[in-house]
Design a protein around this motif. Structure first.
Motif, PDB file in Angstrom:
ATOM      1  N   CYS A  52       0.837  -1.202   0.000  1.00 57.16           N
ATOM      2  CA  CYS A  52       0.000   0.000   0.000  1.00 57.16           C
ATOM      3  C   CYS A  52       0.869   1.248   0.000  1.00 57.16           C
ATOM      4  CB  CYS A  52      -0.923  -0.020   1.223  1.00 57.16           C
ATOM      5  SG  CYS A  52      -2.011   1.415   1.361  1.00 57.16           S
ATOM      6  N   GLU A  85       1.179   4.164  -2.972  1.00 58.30           N
ATOM      7  CA  GLU A  85       0.961   5.586  -2.691  1.00 58.30           C
ATOM      8  C   GLU A  85       2.177   6.425  -3.088  1.00 58.30           C
ATOM      9  OE1 GLU A  85      -1.976   7.641  -0.890  1.00 58.30           O
ATOM     10  OE2 GLU A  85      -2.112   6.398  -2.668  1.00 58.30           O
ATOM     11  N   SER A 112     -10.987   2.099   4.917  1.00 57.94           N
ATOM     12  CA  SER A 112      -9.963   1.599   4.008  1.00 57.94           C
ATOM     13  C   SER A 112     -10.475   1.567   2.576  1.00 57.94           C
ATOM     14  CB  SER A 112      -9.501   0.202   4.427  1.00 57.94           C
ATOM     15  OG  SER A 112      -8.849   0.236   5.679  1.00 57.94           O
ATOM     16  N   MET A 121     -10.118   4.921   1.269  1.00 51.98           N
ATOM     17  CA  MET A 121      -8.709   5.089   0.919  1.00 51.98           C
ATOM     18  C   MET A 121      -8.419   4.464  -0.446  1.00 51.98           C
ATOM     19  SD  MET A 121      -5.477   3.209   2.765  1.00 51.98           S
ATOM     20  CE  MET A 121      -5.920   1.645   1.974  1.00 51.98           C
ATOM     21  N   ASP A 159      -9.705   6.573  -3.239  1.00 54.42           N
ATOM     22  CA  ASP A 159      -8.779   7.675  -3.532  1.00 54.42           C
ATOM     23  C   ASP A 159      -7.617   7.185  -4.383  1.00 54.42           C
ATOM     24  OD1 ASP A 159      -7.436  10.146  -3.416  1.00 54.42           O
ATOM     25  OD2 ASP A 159      -6.381   9.567  -1.593  1.00 54.42           O
ATOM     26  N   MET A 160      -7.160   5.970  -4.135  1.00 50.11           N
ATOM     27  CA  MET A 160      -6.043   5.399  -4.871  1.00 50.11           C
ATOM     28  C   MET A 160      -6.446   4.881  -6.253  1.00 50.11           C
ATOM     29  SD  MET A 160      -4.341   3.289  -1.662  1.00 50.11           S
ATOM     30  CE  MET A 160      -2.946   2.630  -2.592  1.00 50.11           C
ATOM     31  N   GLN A 183      -3.703   2.068   6.730  1.00 56.34           N
ATOM     32  CA  GLN A 183      -3.942   3.487   6.984  1.00 56.34           C
ATOM     33  C   GLN A 183      -2.714   4.167   7.599  1.00 56.34           C
ATOM     34  OE1 GLN A 183      -7.893   4.160   8.787  1.00 56.34           O
ATOM     35  NE2 GLN A 183      -8.543   2.311   7.719  1.00 56.34           N
ATOM     36  N   TYR A 233      -0.956   5.037   4.442  1.00 58.57           N
ATOM     37  CA  TYR A 233      -1.683   6.126   3.773  1.00 58.57           C
ATOM     38  C   TYR A 233      -1.359   7.468   4.416  1.00 58.57           C
ATOM     39  CZ  TYR A 233      -5.934   8.205   1.618  1.00 58.57           C
ATOM     40  OH  TYR A 233      -6.824   8.957   0.903  1.00 58.57           O
ATOM     41  N   ASN A 234      -1.238   7.470   5.745  1.00 57.26           N
ATOM     42  CA  ASN A 234      -0.893   8.683   6.485  1.00 57.26           C
ATOM     43  C   ASN A 234       0.538   9.108   6.211  1.00 57.26           C
ATOM     44  OD1 ASN A 234       0.383   9.970   9.080  1.00 57.26           O
ATOM     45  ND2 ASN A 234      -1.816  10.292   9.356  1.00 57.26           N
ATOM     46  N   TRP A 281       1.880  10.631   2.036  1.00 60.76           N
ATOM     47  CA  TRP A 281       1.798  12.011   1.537  1.00 60.76           C
ATOM     48  C   TRP A 281       2.756  12.934   2.282  1.00 60.76           C
ATOM     49  CZ3 TRP A 281       0.097  16.278   4.388  1.00 60.76           C
ATOM     50  CH2 TRP A 281      -0.584  16.029   5.582  1.00 60.76           C
ATOM     51  N   HIS A 339     -10.110  13.491  -4.130  1.00 60.10           N
ATOM     52  CA  HIS A 339      -9.246  12.401  -4.566  1.00 60.10           C
ATOM     53  C   HIS A 339      -8.046  12.928  -5.356  1.00 60.10           C
ATOM     54  CE1 HIS A 339     -12.770   9.320  -4.296  1.00 60.10           C
ATOM     55  NE2 HIS A 339     -12.248   9.617  -3.134  1.00 60.10           N
ATOM     56  N   ASP A 387      -4.976  13.046   2.698  1.00 58.79           N
ATOM     57  CA  ASP A 387      -5.542  11.781   3.178  1.00 58.79           C
ATOM     58  C   ASP A 387      -7.001  11.917   3.578  1.00 58.79           C
ATOM     59  OD1 ASP A 387      -5.116  13.299   5.435  1.00 58.79           O
ATOM     60  OD2 ASP A 387      -4.080  11.737   6.578  1.00 58.79           O
TER      61      ASP A 387
END
Length: 544
Positions: free
Chosen positions: A16, A20, A50, A53, A56-57, A298, A301-302, A305, A434, A517
């Protein structure tokens, strides 16, 4: 940051993170000591947050296509249903848990990485690590015993509960093992039980849970005696089913059997200098609620970015990673610990009280809604961290103001449907959010005067200069545009005032800055561009 970031571990969390970083255009190297991807189902449930998330991806449709939507959790005792929890109550477009075997989750991430020109380097094992203010020196052992020494700006340990990264850093993994032993099977079950719902049975010998998969397959998890060493096969699990569920069923076609113990452990810091931990390397807990893989993804994901922002010299928010994610991990450990203790309760009096209270509590709408939001991780927030802020004028500071009751800085940004002013096309706010960027969401009244419009436009210009490609703007008015505001691609109408309501905005101008995020970084009522710039200055975000 021209040198790649080293990701250690290519399970769901490492994959993941890699996806990202690739989306942000940040160079990385993903290594894994295992020769091939996982072939067993392992973690199953992917929760609503999730799934947002993954949306968004750009991956959610692939996941949903391969998985099974689960809308209910059922609880039983003595062969009779006590109550159920309706996951459809969650405040998300994805109002369900998606059951998908972990091997398929990994395969979908690997497929996406290949599309972006990346792959996992297998047979590569981290052997040593040291760091200074300039970078992280690592020693890697590759296939055939070849040793490689390299230096990276950052290393992220996504290498599971036995993390070598964590061990080299000497981080304490605080917690304990549960006394219970567990048995697991992936089998086909023919029964009258709904094949797309979760079923949990309480029994004097221990609990038994059925997690559904496609084609009437289920993951069975049951507590078992610590003194017995049974042969784990279909016949053994058939006996458990017959005794603990009191349901007519037939088990067949078993493809995976295992026994295990579970732990609840967490590190106190997710970062040590230039090295970060994510997923099971940082926190492990009971599978109750199925939140382990979700919390780990997650984490990634955090972090992604923030690494990307740093790589482009637009800000350093890496210090916020551990303060934001460690309390979330600790909360999941504590929640699943409570759930496990309730489920494994053997005391007859305590079990009877549990069986009486559970239906009463689940019948209370507010309790069920809170339970669902916790399970689906919609309630995750970063309110008590330094990276969020707000400006409240006199009206907003009043407890009677809807803005004071709206989403707070650090909360997950709500969704709503608005209408693009030029095309008349309905658009979700989430569609605007997104992508690898901040979103500046401006609420402007339909009767805004010239000075208010000028200030809004100045705020847009200043913010755009500050963040450049990292910023997308959306201006939301009411049922009509104010005089002097032309229809453009960033102007939207909110005829039903749904967005206004979801964000607690009434007749005054307001501003929200949404993080990449999907969490609220900053809010201002009234709309005050100077307070936004002051916030960006405080965190040193963007170009000055």
């Amino acid at each position: 940051m021209s040198s790649p970031i080293l990701i250690v571990g290519a399970g769901p969390v490492g994959l993941c993170l890699a996806c990202e970083l690739a989306r942000y255009g940040v160079p990385f190297r993903l290594i894994e000591k295992r020769p091939e991807a996982s072939k067993t189902s392992k973690a199953l449930g992917i929760h609503a947050r999730s799934l947002e998330m993954l949306e968004d991806m750009g991956l959610v449709d692939r996941f949903i296509e391969r998985g099974l939507k689960v809308h209910r959790m059922n609880f039983y005792a003595g062969g009779k249903q006590l109550t159920h929890v309706n996951l459809s109550e969650v405040d998300s477009k994805h109002n369900f848990t998606l059951d998908l075997p972990q091997n398929l989750t990994e395969a979908l991430f690997i497929e996406r990485l290949a599309e972006m020109g990346h792959k996992v380097e297998r047979y590569v094992e981290l052997m040593g690590l040291s760091q200074d203010e300039d970078g992280v020196a690592v020693e890697l052992r590759k296939k055939g015993g070849v040793v490689e020494k390299s230096t990276y700006p950052y290393v992220v340990g996504c290498d599971g509960s036995h993390s070598i990264v964590r061990k080299i850093l000497g981080m304490h993994f605080d917690g304990n093992a549960y006394p219970e032993h567990f048995a697991l099977a992936d089998v086909h079950i023919d029964s009258a039980l709904a094949p797309d719902e979760m079923h949990m049975f309480f029994h004097g010998d221990g609990f038994l849970i059925l997690f559904p998969m496609r084609d009437k397959r289920f993951r069975v998890i049951a507590t078992v005696s610590t003194t017995d060493e049974p042969e784990l096969d279909e016949a053994y699990f058939q006996q458990l089913m017959d005794k603990r569920t009191k349901q007519q069923s037939h088990i067949s076609d078993g493809i995976w059997f295992s026994n295990f113990r579970i732990h609840h452990r967490i590190v106190q810091e997710y970062r040590d200098g230039r090295v970060f931990l994510a997923g099971d390397a940082a926190h492990i807990h009971s599978p109750a609620g199925g939140q382990g893989m979700n919390t780990g993804m997650q984490d990634a994901y955090n972090l992604a970015w923030k690494l990307a922002l740093k790589s482009e010299n637009l800000g350093d928010l890496l210090e916020s990673y551990s303060p934001e994610r460690q309390p979330i991990g600790r909360g999941v450990v504590e929640l699943t610990d409570r759930m496990t203790k309730v489920a494994t309760m053997q005391n007859p009096v305590g079990a009877a009280i549990r069986n009486r209270l559970l239906p009463v509590m689940a019948s209370l709408g507010i309790v069920q809604h809170k339970m669902v939001d916790s399970i689906e991780e919609i309630d995750v927030n970063y309110r008590d961290t330094k990276c969020v802020g707000e400006y409240l004028g006199a009206a907003a500071a009043s407890t009677r103001s809807p803005f004071a009751q709206g989403p707070q800085p650090g909360d997950r940004a709500p969704d709503a449907i608005v209408t693009q002013s030029e095309s008349g096309k309905p658009t979700r706010l989430y569609d605007l959010y997104h992508g690898p960027h901040y979103t500046l969401l401006l609420f402007i009244s339909s009767d805004a005067n010239e000075d208010e419009l000028s200030h809004m436009k100045l705020t847009l210009e200043q913010s755009q200069r500050r963040l450049g490609k990292w910023l997308k703007c959306a201006c939301v008015s009411g049922r009509k545009l104010p005089r002097g505001l032309d229809s453009t691609d960033y102007v939207y109408l909110d005829a039903r005032l749904t967005a206004h309501k979801n964000y607690g905005v009434t007749q005054v101008q307001a501003l929200y800055l949404i993080r990449p995020d999907g969490y609220i970084a900053f809010r201002s009522l009234p709309l005050d561009g100077n307070s936004l710039i002051a916030y960006l200055n405080r965190l040193k975000i963007g170009t000055v």
